[in-house]
Scaffold this motif. Structure first.
Motif, PDB file in Angstrom:
ATOM      1  N   THR B 205       1.598  -2.373 -10.716  1.00 37.34           N
ATOM      2  CA  THR B 205       2.287  -0.794 -10.730  1.00 37.34           C
ATOM      3  C   THR B 205       3.655  -0.560 -10.641  1.00 37.34           C
ATOM      4  O   THR B 205       4.454   0.193 -11.076  1.00 37.34           O
ATOM      5  N   LYS B 206       4.479  -1.809 -10.021  1.00 37.92           N
ATOM      6  CA  LYS B 206       5.852  -1.358  -9.733  1.00 37.92           C
ATOM      7  C   LYS B 206       6.612  -1.197 -11.235  1.00 37.92           C
ATOM      8  O   LYS B 206       7.770  -0.712 -10.984  1.00 37.92           O
ATOM      9  N   GLN B 207       5.938  -1.780 -12.322  1.00 41.00           N
ATOM     10  CA  GLN B 207       6.787  -1.557 -13.441  1.00 41.00           C
ATOM     11  C   GLN B 207       6.632  -0.355 -14.097  1.00 41.00           C
ATOM     12  O   GLN B 207       7.117   0.188 -14.946  1.00 41.00           O
ATOM     13  N   TYR B 208       5.798   0.410 -13.361  1.00 42.45           N
ATOM     14  CA  TYR B 208       5.453   1.938 -13.786  1.00 42.45           C
ATOM     15  C   TYR B 208       5.646   3.071 -12.980  1.00 42.45           C
ATOM     16  O   TYR B 208       5.117   4.114 -13.010  1.00 42.45           O
ATOM     17  N   THR B 209       6.645   2.715 -11.923  1.00 41.89           N
ATOM     18  CA  THR B 209       7.233   3.628 -10.910  1.00 41.89           C
ATOM     19  C   THR B 209       8.152   4.637 -11.216  1.00 41.89           C
ATOM     20  O   THR B 209       8.829   4.124 -11.832  1.00 41.89           O
ATOM     21  N   GLY B 210       8.095   5.920 -10.809  1.00 44.96           N
ATOM     22  CA  GLY B 210       9.236   6.709 -10.577  1.00 44.96           C
ATOM     23  C   GLY B 210       9.925   6.860  -9.303  1.00 44.96           C
ATOM     24  O   GLY B 210       9.200   6.319  -8.323  1.00 44.96           O
ATOM     25  N   ASP B 211      10.618   7.779  -9.197  1.00 42.26           N
ATOM     26  CA  ASP B 211      11.101   8.034  -7.949  1.00 42.26           C
ATOM     27  C   ASP B 211      10.005   8.488  -6.838  1.00 42.26           C
ATOM     28  O   ASP B 211      10.296   8.243  -5.557  1.00 42.26           O
ATOM     29  N   SER B 212       9.300   9.161  -7.450  1.00 41.56           N
ATOM     30  CA  SER B 212       8.376  10.044  -6.794  1.00 41.56           C
ATOM     31  C   SER B 212       7.490   8.861  -5.968  1.00 41.56           C
ATOM     32  O   SER B 212       7.275   8.960  -4.784  1.00 41.56           O
ATOM     33  N   TYR B 213       6.923   7.888  -6.274  1.00 40.83           N
ATOM     34  CA  TYR B 213       6.013   6.731  -5.963  1.00 40.83           C
ATOM     35  C   TYR B 213       7.082   6.037  -4.762  1.00 40.83           C
ATOM     36  O   TYR B 213       6.603   5.783  -3.926  1.00 40.83           O
ATOM     37  N   ARG B 214       8.291   5.812  -5.215  1.00 42.60           N
ATOM     38  CA  ARG B 214       9.009   4.900  -4.177  1.00 42.60           C
ATOM     39  C   ARG B 214       9.118   5.830  -2.731  1.00 42.60           C
ATOM     40  O   ARG B 214       9.213   5.556  -1.642  1.00 42.60           O
ATOM     41  N   ASP B 215       9.674   7.138  -3.104  1.00 41.07           N
ATOM     42  CA  ASP B 215       9.631   8.217  -1.947  1.00 41.07           C
ATOM     43  C   ASP B 215       8.670   8.336  -1.222  1.00 41.07           C
ATOM     44  O   ASP B 215       8.766   8.388   0.271  1.00 41.07           O
ATOM     45  N   LEU B 216       7.472   8.518  -1.807  1.00 44.37           N
ATOM     46  CA  LEU B 216       6.157   8.536  -1.013  1.00 44.37           C
ATOM     47  C   LEU B 216       5.840   7.453  -0.082  1.00 44.37           C
ATOM     48  O   LEU B 216       4.939   7.352   0.617  1.00 44.37           O
ATOM     49  N   THR B 217       6.145   6.049  -0.591  1.00 39.27           N
ATOM     50  CA  THR B 217       5.709   5.038   0.022  1.00 39.27           C
ATOM     51  C   THR B 217       6.876   4.166   1.026  1.00 39.27           C
ATOM     52  O   THR B 217       6.491   3.177   1.540  1.00 39.27           O
ATOM     53  N   ARG B 218       7.969   4.810   0.901  1.00 36.88           N
ATOM     54  CA  ARG B 218       9.171   4.056   1.721  1.00 36.88           C
ATOM     55  C   ARG B 218       8.727   3.768   3.179  1.00 36.88           C
ATOM     56  O   ARG B 218       8.957   2.919   3.603  1.00 36.88           O
ATOM     57  N   ILE B 219       7.814   4.705   3.706  1.00 42.92           N
ATOM     58  CA  ILE B 219       7.590   4.544   5.412  1.00 42.92           C
ATOM     59  C   ILE B 219       6.411   3.757   5.341  1.00 42.92           C
ATOM     60  O   ILE B 219       6.030   3.564   6.528  1.00 42.92           O
ATOM     61  N   THR B 220       5.997   3.055   4.368  1.00 42.97           N
ATOM     62  CA  THR B 220       4.811   2.025   4.597  1.00 42.97           C
ATOM     63  C   THR B 220       5.305   0.672   4.849  1.00 42.97           C
ATOM     64  O   THR B 220       4.474  -0.170   5.005  1.00 42.97           O
ATOM     65  N   ASN B 221       6.675   0.322   5.223  1.00 38.51           N
ATOM     66  CA  ASN B 221       7.152  -0.860   5.667  1.00 38.51           C
ATOM     67  C   ASN B 221       7.062  -0.611   7.202  1.00 38.51           C
ATOM     68  O   ASN B 221       7.804  -0.670   7.950  1.00 38.51           O
ATOM     69  N   ILE B 222       5.902  -0.572   7.612  1.00 40.03           N
ATOM     70  CA  ILE B 222       5.474   0.009   9.018  1.00 40.03           C
ATOM     71  C   ILE B 222       5.294  -0.910  10.004  1.00 40.03           C
ATOM     72  O   ILE B 222       4.886  -2.141   9.676  1.00 40.03           O
ATOM     73  N   ASN B 223       5.593  -0.673  11.413  1.00 41.62           N
ATOM     74  CA  ASN B 223       5.257  -1.463  12.541  1.00 41.62           C
ATOM     75  C   ASN B 223       3.760  -1.431  12.828  1.00 41.62           C
ATOM     76  O   ASN B 223       3.768  -0.714  13.585  1.00 41.62           O
ATOM     77  N   GLU B 224       3.115  -2.542  12.705  1.00 43.30           N
ATOM     78  CA  GLU B 224       1.799  -2.238  12.936  1.00 43.30           C
ATOM     79  C   GLU B 224       1.475  -2.534  14.406  1.00 43.30           C
ATOM     80  O   GLU B 224       0.138  -2.458  14.860  1.00 43.30           O
ATOM     81  N   ASN B 225       2.346  -2.912  15.126  1.00 43.33           N
ATOM     82  CA  ASN B 225       2.372  -3.106  16.638  1.00 43.33           C
ATOM     83  C   ASN B 225       2.699  -1.710  17.533  1.00 43.33           C
ATOM     84  O   ASN B 225       2.497  -1.729  18.492  1.00 43.33           O
ATOM     85  N   LEU B 226       3.223  -0.871  16.701  1.00 44.96           N
ATOM     86  CA  LEU B 226       3.477   0.514  17.332  1.00 44.96           C
ATOM     87  C   LEU B 226       2.745   1.541  16.882  1.00 44.96           C
ATOM     88  O   LEU B 226       2.262   2.289  17.859  1.00 44.96           O
ATOM     89  N   TRP B 227       2.457   1.658  15.473  1.00 46.39           N
ATOM     90  CA  TRP B 227       1.764   2.779  14.956  1.00 46.39           C
ATOM     91  C   TRP B 227       0.295   3.158  15.495  1.00 46.39           C
ATOM     92  O   TRP B 227       0.008   4.076  15.668  1.00 46.39           O
ATOM     93  N   PRO B 228      -0.387   1.929  15.458  1.00 44.53           N
ATOM     94  CA  PRO B 228      -1.894   2.427  15.790  1.00 44.53           C
ATOM     95  C   PRO B 228      -1.948   3.005  17.316  1.00 44.53           C
ATOM     96  O   PRO B 228      -2.677   4.084  17.476  1.00 44.53           O
ATOM     97  N   GLU B 229      -1.085   2.421  18.231  1.00 38.53           N
ATOM     98  CA  GLU B 229      -1.013   3.212  19.519  1.00 38.53           C
ATOM     99  C   GLU B 229      -0.618   4.728  19.326  1.00 38.53           C
ATOM    100  O   GLU B 229      -1.140   5.601  20.201  1.00 38.53           O
ATOM    101  N   LEU B 230       0.364   5.017  18.504  1.00 38.44           N
ATOM    102  CA  LEU B 230       0.797   6.474  18.546  1.00 38.44           C
ATOM    103  C   LEU B 230      -0.499   7.267  17.995  1.00 38.44           C
ATOM    104  O   LEU B 230      -0.550   8.424  18.435  1.00 38.44           O
ATOM    105  N   PHE B 231      -0.970   6.837  16.731  1.00 37.07           N
ATOM    106  CA  PHE B 231      -1.967   7.568  16.080  1.00 37.07           C
ATOM    107  C   PHE B 231      -2.851   8.003  17.171  1.00 37.07           C
ATOM    108  O   PHE B 231      -3.655   8.783  17.439  1.00 37.07           O
TER     109      PHE B 231
END
Lengths: 287, 287
Positions: B205-231
């Protein structure tokens, strides 16, 4: 060669600016209903001359770039057909391909070669004043080739597009295009709209936002005269992507409700792997 | 005064850098288990001295800033309690408040004043090396006051936070905080994770992305040791926000399926109005 841009808005203006900067040997003209925009572009030296009457420039044009709303394209082709130069190459920038190609191909003169294209470099602001050649740099470009397209014209147009700074220039089928764009562009707009419209406006949320909310809602400064028709023309793929997204969201929601940390962590690790792949980054050791 | 930052990661390091730049009259120390991070911060002049043993600096500390994982906070308070200076002010940076406050308040010594805070300036990259005082500039800050907090301490801490460049410093209830953060921060992360994980990885998919997909997925470089407990700590509000979002999305999906342009346009006009309100922009005339 003579290039004429039809529609001197944000995308058309960006083409004009980028051509001037990166392919200055070509003579660039424009057609628009807005004569003020044409005069302004002439005065800035962005185009050689602008026309409100297409017959004044089309007979001398080798490449026509249509940067107009998708629903306008068909009527413009009907109107321009008598004035097109023999062996003219045409291209467009519309975000949806199957139905556009189906509408346009039957109308084309035998000698005209319409190579349908889609620059994936949108901006949230409309109009010539926000146009910039910069937005093309490093962006992706999709061509959807048909059986009619001629190899030398494809090479000429691809090479021109690459000179404007686009990075990945791909040729795909109209079906593949509409499927993947339904995901990367249309689904993201559906999500952003649904997010901002599910806000409780009474609480003045903007005082409590971080980067994530601003990132996910940037594309909601949306053109309501363009997007409904794009959604409708692609509704089969788009609805399918919405459903797939909702299924993923339901899995995560269930894990949250069940306090299932392990499943959440697996989803986050997978998301992080995909993030790194998307940005061509090495995945660091987990800490 | 003496300020000690507990946890010299991304947020703690950003506090140290920003204090040095904007409030240099204070003496800034740090506690961390990672003595390399402490030495590095000492050598860069970002802190005066770092400690792995809290008892060596806590008795002289006037303000403690905890920049640690939420689940660590309780055990640290238990461990630090005997060494806290009388009338010490403490604060934290955790993204969820009701349960944290409920855990911490009963453990506090009578004279200690814990003013719970939340800087809304996250970064997708972890660790001291990505720390920067710049991320605080113009960002929002939330304090969740309790009946125990003393007015002079609130004023001191708010004033310090404003000097670090934060723009909107608000005091809200823990319930309001968790509700609005469940929307602006947690729901956005749920959406981004669900989006990137609903991609078909086979198609590159990365060959076919525009800014919108990059914007909406930026925060997926997520810390899996922190977020489950926050949720999990906020699951009541979060699940409610997920459901509200899904309802909005279903309305838009129905309009797409029904090819109901008018409803889609109404949703887009409303979204655009909210976008302009969010960014304090004038809404231009529709074109």
């Amino acid at each position: 060669m003579n290039i004429t841009i039809v529609g001197l808005g944000n995308i058309g203006g960006s083409f004009a600016l980028s051509l001037k900067e990166n392919a200055a040997e070509h003579d660039v003209y424009a057609i628009d209903v807005d004569s003020n925009a044409l005069r302004s572009a002439e005065q800035d030296g962005v185009i050689i001359k602008g026309f409100t009457q297409p017959e004044e420039i089309l007979p001398e044009t080798d490449l026509v770039i249509f940067a107009v709303y998708p629903l306008l394209l068909k009527s413009l082709i009907e109107k321009y057909k008598p004035y097109l130069k023999s062996d003219v190459v045409l291209t467009d920038v519309t975000g949806i391909k199957r139905s556009i190609i189906g509408q346009i191909e039957p109308l084309l003169p035998e000698s005209a070669d319409f190579i349908f294209g889609h620059p994936m470099a949108g901006r949230e602001n409309r109009g010539l004043k926000y146009a910039s050649g910069e937005v093309f740099k490093g962006a992706n470009y999709l061509f959807t080739l048909t059986g009619r397209n001629r190899e030398p014209n494809i090479r000429m147009l691809s090479s021109l597009i690459e000179r404007l700074g686009f990075r990945n220039v791909s040729a795909v089928t109209p079906e593949f295009h509409d499927d993947v764009i339904g995901f990367t562009s249309q689904l993201t707009h559906v999500i952003a709209l649904s997010l901002i419209n599910s806000d409780d406006v009474e609480r003045n949320t903007k005082q409590y936002t971080g980067d994530s909310y601003r990132d996910l809602t940037r594309i909601t400064n949306i053109n309501e005269n363009l997007w409904p028709e794009l959604f409708i023309m692609n509704k089969d793929y788009l609805v399918d992507h919405i459903d797939r997204f909702k299924s993923q969201m339901d899995l995560l929601k269930e894990a949250i409700e069940a306090e299932d940390i392990e499943t959440m962590q697996e989803m986050m690790v997978e998301a992080r792997r995909r993030y790194h792949d998307l940005h061509d980054l090495e995945l660091p050791e987990s800490d």
